[in-house]
Design a protein around this motif. Structure first.
Motif: not given
Length: 364
Positions: A127-129, A165-172, A174-182, A236-238
């Motif tokens: 999820g990425g939180d 799965g960025p964003g799949l936990d419903g907490e953040l 995906p666009e909130a963490v995109t810049s940090t993802l490698g 992009e979810s998987p």
């Protein structure tokens, strides 16, 4: 050879760790999954994480770390999915105990690494939180991830942070963490989910369930949790991304604050200060409310009528899928009734079961 995967938030992250181990490393290496015994109230009616003293049948790995074998049992009224995971998955599940704060977790990590000598160490968050700054309005459960992040950042061994799965936990979003993802290290496929297919039939994790569903090709909008959070299921979810560990720590203000904490109460206090709340407080309040609720009879005709009303409502919000946890709570049922509800719905409307999710019926 041994691979160590730290499940950042416990719960479903441990299931995802087993899937990821099979996808990335195959079956040749032994997986050790270090995880909290911190299940949602659907499984464990007691708020917060469990400690080793809450189990019987644990096996000592180090002076600080215990494994949870299949024969282990939580001491009532506590509940835990870990013994069943140990019975069904080819991994060693080791128990993270956060009651001594981030300092205690760091010591547990160090002793386990010295014991098993892993060739790789991954920290996995679905999820990425774990990348949250702490003030996001949609953030619900930052403490568990912040504790493992703080501990891993103090380990004198290389640790690779993976966000699946960025964003799949419903907490953040995906666009909130995109810049940090490698870079993407794996785009999960339906074949990858085979390692945990049996577990997905009973484990209540929503984020890992959504991760597996999207790997199997499910797309749309899924409503999750008691709050009915909408989660987009996209191409992009998987994805499983590598993230720089130091970058994650520089974003996560709660993890920075709790680096030297020596007990869970102290870490909770920092969570209230940094984020404005503690997820364990939420669990305490919800547990009190649930204890006051009377079990509802699962009358099939009544359930089908309530389900029709629920589906009609969520269709107006553009929802295409939901989880059995969400349906359980939306229909006012107790967590212990989730499995019976699931069996009833699948038996009566099998065409709507897109494992492990429930597809909202098209409007008649």
């Amino acid at each position: 050879m041994t691979r160590l995967i730290v499940a950042a938030g416990g719960g479903g992250d441990a299931v995802a760790a087993a899937m990821l181990h099979a996808a990335l490393y195959g079956n040749e290496d032994q997986a050790v999954i270090l995880t909290y015994a911190w299940d949602r109230l659907l499984i464990d009616p007691l708020p917060g994480p469990r400690r080793p003293a809450d189990f019987t049948g644990l096996e000592r790995l180090t002076p600080d770390v215990w494994s949870v074998p299949a024969q282990a049992r939580p001491i009532a009224p506590a509940g835990s999915t870990l013994p069943r995971l140990a019975a069904e998955l080819p991994a060693t599940f080791a128990l993270l105990d956060p009651h001594q704060g981030a300092a205690g977790l760091t010591g547990q990590l160090e002793s386990l690494v010295n014991r098993v000598q892993p060739i790789t160490i991954d920290l996995l968050d679905v999820g990425g939180d774990i990348l949250a700054q702490g003030d996001e309005p949609t953030l619900k459960s930052p403490l568990a991830d912040a504790l493992t992040l703080a501990a891993c950042c103090q380990l004198n061994e290389p640790v690779r942070l993976l966000v699946a799965g960025p964003g799949l936990d419903g907490e953040l979003p995906p666009e909130a963490v995109t810049s940090t993802l490698g870079p993407v290290v794996r785009m999960l496929t339906a074949e990858d989910t085979a390692a945990i297919s049996g577990v997905l039939e009973w484990h209540p994790s929503e984020a890992t369930g959504l991760l597996a569903a999207t790997a199997r090709g499910v797309r749309g909008t899924c409503e999750i949790r008691d709050a009915g959070l909408p989660v987009l299921l996209t191409d992009e979810s998987p994805a499983v991304h590598e993230v720089d560990l130091d970058d994650a720590l520089s974003r996560n203000r709660l993890a920075q604050a709790i680096m030297s904490t020596a007990d869970l109460d102290e870490a909770e206090a920092y969570s209230r200060e940094v984020c404005g709340y503690s997820e364990i407080d939420y669990e305490r309040n919800k547990a009190l409310w649930l204890n006051e609720q009377q079990p509802t009879n699962l009358d099939p005709a009544t359930i089908r009528r309530q389900l029709d009303q629920f589906e009609a409502e969520v269709r107006t919000r553009g929802v295409t899928h939901t989880t059995f946890r969400r349906i359980t709570e939306a229909l006012g049922l107790k967590g212990g009734q989730r499995d019976k509800l699931r069996q009833l719905l699948i038996a009566s409307r099998p065409e709507q079961y897109e494992a492990p999710l429930w597809r909202i019926a098209d409007e008649a």
